[in-house]
Motif scaffolding. Structure first.
Motif, short mmCIF file in Angstrom:
data_model
loop_
_atom_site.label_atom_id
_atom_site.label_comp_id
_atom_site.label_asym_id
_atom_site.label_seq_id
_atom_site.Cartn_x
_atom_site.Cartn_y
_atom_site.Cartn_z
N ILE A 457 0.75 -0.98 -0.25
CA ILE A 457 -0.03 -0.12 -0.02
C ILE A 457 0.86 1.18 -0.22
O ILE A 457 1.57 1.43 0.85
CB ILE A 457 -1.43 -0.45 1.24
CG1 ILE A 457 -1.52 -1.51 1.13
CG2 ILE A 457 -1.67 0.81 1.45
CD1 ILE A 457 -2.90 -1.09 2.05
N VAL A 458 0.54 2.29 -0.57
CA VAL A 458 0.93 3.85 -0.68
C VAL A 458 0.36 5.04 -0.31
O VAL A 458 -0.82 4.79 -1.21
CB VAL A 458 1.67 4.01 -2.49
CG1 VAL A 458 3.23 2.90 -2.75
CG2 VAL A 458 1.23 3.23 -3.57
N ASP A 459 0.68 4.84 0.98
CA ASP A 459 0.05 5.65 1.95
C ASP A 459 0.53 7.21 1.60
O ASP A 459 1.70 7.42 1.98
CB ASP A 459 -0.02 5.54 3.25
CG ASP A 459 -0.20 6.22 4.30
OD1 ASP A 459 -1.50 7.11 3.39
OD2 ASP A 459 -0.71 6.37 5.65
N THR A 460 -0.12 7.95 0.68
CA THR A 460 0.20 9.06 0.07
C THR A 460 0.35 10.14 0.22
O THR A 460 -0.81 10.98 0.46
CB THR A 460 0.55 8.86 -1.65
OG1 THR A 460 -0.46 8.83 -2.21
CG2 THR A 460 0.89 8.06 -2.68
N TRP A 461 1.38 10.94 1.53
CA TRP A 461 1.19 12.49 1.61
C TRP A 461 0.97 13.42 1.11
O TRP A 461 2.29 13.18 0.89
CB TRP A 461 1.63 11.87 3.37
CG TRP A 461 1.05 13.55 3.36
CD1 TRP A 461 -0.06 14.45 3.99
CD2 TRP A 461 1.97 15.34 3.39
NE1 TRP A 461 -0.06 15.96 4.76
CE2 TRP A 461 1.14 16.11 3.83
CE3 TRP A 461 3.05 15.15 3.29
CZ2 TRP A 461 2.29 17.16 4.17
CZ3 TRP A 461 3.79 16.28 3.73
CH2 TRP A 461 2.93 17.83 3.49
#
Ligand code: WTA
Length: 695
Positions: A457-461
């Motif tokens: 999962i790429v949790d992009t901020w």
């Protein structure tokens, strides 16, 4: 300084001074952070995923690339930029910037001396390389049986036709074009057509009201408005053209008449028959482009030529027109898309965001096309006709990378696992999250159920202002922690600072700032450079201030805790509490309003409005509905308050400042944690408000 006072008739309605004094920032919710960290520490996720070859294989490779990106940004970004077509090469030392208000005006420049065009690089470049037949858009309509494929070659031709038409209407380099469209292929096509001729697009999300659209068209003095007859979203028909018409009238009344309105006919929402048409001003999209040539000369622009304006909400005042420019944005959109989604040309990718938000700009219109991907453009909603729509679409097109918001994940999670499991999803490789903090439960579900434990999962901020991903995992490059955005992307130097602006080193909490420029830094606020400096660079001199709080854990992972200013994040939609307040007081019976966010199980945050009615007016269900409709009318349905709390009085200090901290605590039912209220002018207000809490 009036920024913390609620909107109040008789006092300035919208504070003009945009700067936040630091005491107006919320404290970082440390207890929440610690609980979150403790809960996730026990969870384990695989160190690596076997199904693809990542561009960045491990932390060591990242560390080396990251180091170069920080120490030699000219070389790092210059090498990447060589993949693109530049009509004129940039200078060797192409980057200059100042992030310190004490040293003079804030400015940012990348690829100085270079001339290019982002539309050329997104389309012509691939067609010239022989990929004209590659699928560009996989359009999926609101209903199950509606779809359409467009190749890169076809998209280029239509972009050229529309670009020629816009030129024929006198649209020139630097002119603004407003776009108010549903998610049809013609929306990204319109954006690309503007970029091709050097016009500046301003996309306004189709959920905004006439008044919001009018304000935005007026602010940028749009020469053309591109809109559509209407759209179906689930079972709901939205008459976009009717809204656009009233917006046009409102803008004209306050001094700006948009000379030309291009209307895309959406037959699925009634088409021409159901749509008003003003002869002389309006033109049907299909007719406008029909006579135009399918080639169109590119306008080569300087790297710093503005590409688009995107209005976004801040703590106070009207939404700001965030300005992004061509060269740096192009290179950054491409690089983040490539590395974060591990995207190869020809990959099938799907981002569920609407082009009306920054995610739809960078990770739909620009990034994936610059990489050369094939992507789904989805007109509908994730829950229509049923909560399995997303997984059905994933299987239909064999989507490899899927990118959505936590609010969607939570609502699909609530519908149950069966909807997911009845579809294969074996094409999926990477799952992305954006827009708000993702809670570890939703993260686990996304990872274990949607991704069958096979997909990182790429949790992009990131933010409208940052143009692209800032803090994000790179798939398979290092171990994940559910709920953490992990490490900074190349070129990004995040720091946590305390109230005094001192950097917090190592483990700790603080206000999230960025220390040096990155290629897609917002360059200014349209028409108001001072507001840009005051809002982003003055709170902590020497840094770009994001408005978010964050924690760094012992492994250096960054955990975003959410906004610390008066911006709230509702279903991933960014809303300024001051905007909602000023909409509420527009109602004749509302004397004063103060709006805060509260935790909402699906939306992330909900909108909680305290309303004081005019002297002698009794609160009723009708007034509640009218107030909510007023906000819908002035901003849009997505900004409608979830709770209206009748307030005979608001907690104020003796100098008349609203204590929002107190209001947030009452909304959260945490009145036992109110803290020091001794500075309140009338402490009884608190008891009164608690007693009147309706939910
Ligand atoms: C929030 C959306 C936590 C944050 C791209 C930020 C996030 C605001 C994340 C910007 C994330 C966005 N984790 N919070 N992965 N992504 N945010 O401008 O509060 O619509 O400041 O840009 O969304 O919202 P915007």
């Amino acid at each position: 300084h009036t920024t913390t006072s609620a909107v109040n008739k008789g006092r300035p309605v919208v504070p003009t001074q945009e700067g936040r004094s630091l005491d107006a920032l919320h404290s970082i919710p440390v207890h929440k952070l610690r609980a979150q960290a403790a809960a996730t520490e026990a969870l384990t996720v695989p160190e690596s995923y076997p199904h693809f070859t990542p561009f960045v294989e491990n932390k060591k490779q990242y560390d080396e690339m990251y180091k170069r990106s920080i120490e030699d940004p000219n070389g790092f970004w210059g090498d990447i930029a060589k993949e693109f077509h530049w009509e004129k090469q940039w200078d060797e030392e192409h980057i200059s910037y100042n992030f310190d208000v004490r040293k003079g005006p804030i400015h940012v420049e990348y690829f100085k001396g270079g001339l290019t065009n982002i539309c050329y690089n997104a389309l012509d470049r691939h067609v010239a390389a022989g990929h004209g037949d590659r699928v560009c858009f996989l359009w999926e309509g609101n209903d199950l049986d509606q779809d359409r494929k467009m190749t890169y070659g076809e998209v280029l031709e239509e972009v050229c036709q529309l670009a020629n038409y816009l030129r024929s209407q006198g649209v020139q380099k630097g002119d603004a074009v407003s776009i108010y469209m549903p998610m049809v292929c013609e929306l990204p096509i319109a954006m690309l057509a503007c970029a091709r001729i050097g016009a500046v697009h301003s996309v306004v999300f189709g959920g905004f009201s006439a008044e919001a659209l009018a304000g935005r068209m007026e602010d940028c003095k749009a020469k053309v408005l591109i809109t559509a007859s209407g759209v179906m979203r689930g079972n709901k028909k939205i008459d976009l053209k009717a809204i656009a018409d009233s917006a046009h009238t409102m803008a004209a009344k306050s001094g700006h008449t948009v000379p030309r309105v291009v209307v895309y006919e959406n037959e699925r929402a009634g088409g021409r028959a159901a749509c008003s048409f003003t002869e002389g001003r309006d033109v049907w999209y299909a007719e406008a482009i029909a006579e135009q040539a399918k080639t169109c000369e590119v306008e080569w622009v300087e790297a710093e030529h503005p590409l688009f304006l995107l209005y976004t909400s801040g703590s106070t005042g009207k939404p700001k027109g965030v300005v992004h420019c061509t060269g740096g944005y192009m290179v950054y959109a491409h690089t983040t898309t490539k590395y974060v989604f591990n995207m190869q040309p020809g990959d099938t990718y799907w981002c569920t965001a609407d082009c009306g938000w920054i995610t739809g700009h960078t990770y739909l219109t620009y990034g994936p096309l610059l990489v050369g991907a094939s992507q789904v453009v989805f007109e509908g909603v994730p829950t229509y006709p049923g909560p399995d729509r997303c997984w059905r679409v994933v299987d239909k097109y064999a989507v490899k990378q899927f990118y959505t918001a936590p609010t969607a994940i939570r609502s699909l999670m609530r519908a149950g696992d069966l909807y997911v499991k009845e579809h294969l999803r074996d094409s999926l490789r990477i799952l992305g999250s954006v827009g708000e903090p993702i809670n570890p439960e939703a993260w686990r579900w996304y990872h274990d159920i949607v991704g069958d434990g096979r997909c990182p999962i790429v949790d992009t901020w990131w933010q409208t202002e940052t143009g692209g991903h800032m803090i994000t995992p790179l798939p398979n490059a290092w171990a994940q922690k559910p709920g953490s955005a992990t490490y900074p992307f190349f070129g990004v130097v995040p720091v946590l600072v305390d109230e005094k602006g001192n950097e917090v080193k190592g483990e700790g909490e603080g206000y999230l700032c960025i220390k040096q420029a990155w290629p897609a830094t917002l360059r200014t606020v349209y028409g108001d450079h001072e507001r840009y400096e005051t809002n982003y660079f003055k709170p902590f001199p020497g840094y770009y201030f994001s408005g978010d709080g964050a924690r760094r854990d012992k492994d250096g992972y960054i955990w975003i805790t959410g906004r610390v200013d008066d911006v709230i994040n509702v279903s991933g939609h960014r809303i300024g509490t001051a905007e909602v307040e000023s909409a509420l007081v527009a109602h004749a019976k509302c004397a004063e309003a103060a709006v805060v966010g509260y935790e909402h199980p699906i939306k992330g945050q909900g909108i909680y409005a305290y309303v004081t009615l005019m002297e002698g007016v009794e609160p009723t269900e009708d007034i509640r509905r009218e107030l909510i409709n007023t906000v819908r009318g002035i901003i849009g349905a997505f900004a409608a308050p979830d709770v209206i709390h009748w307030a005979p009085g608001l907690p104020k200090t003796r100098s008349g400042k609203i204590m929002r901290r107190v209001l947030r605590k009452i909304a959260a039912k945490q009145e036992d944690e109110l803290g020091d209220v001794s500075t309140l002018a009338d402490p009884h207000v608190v008891e009164q408000l608690v007693a009147l809490r309706g939910h």
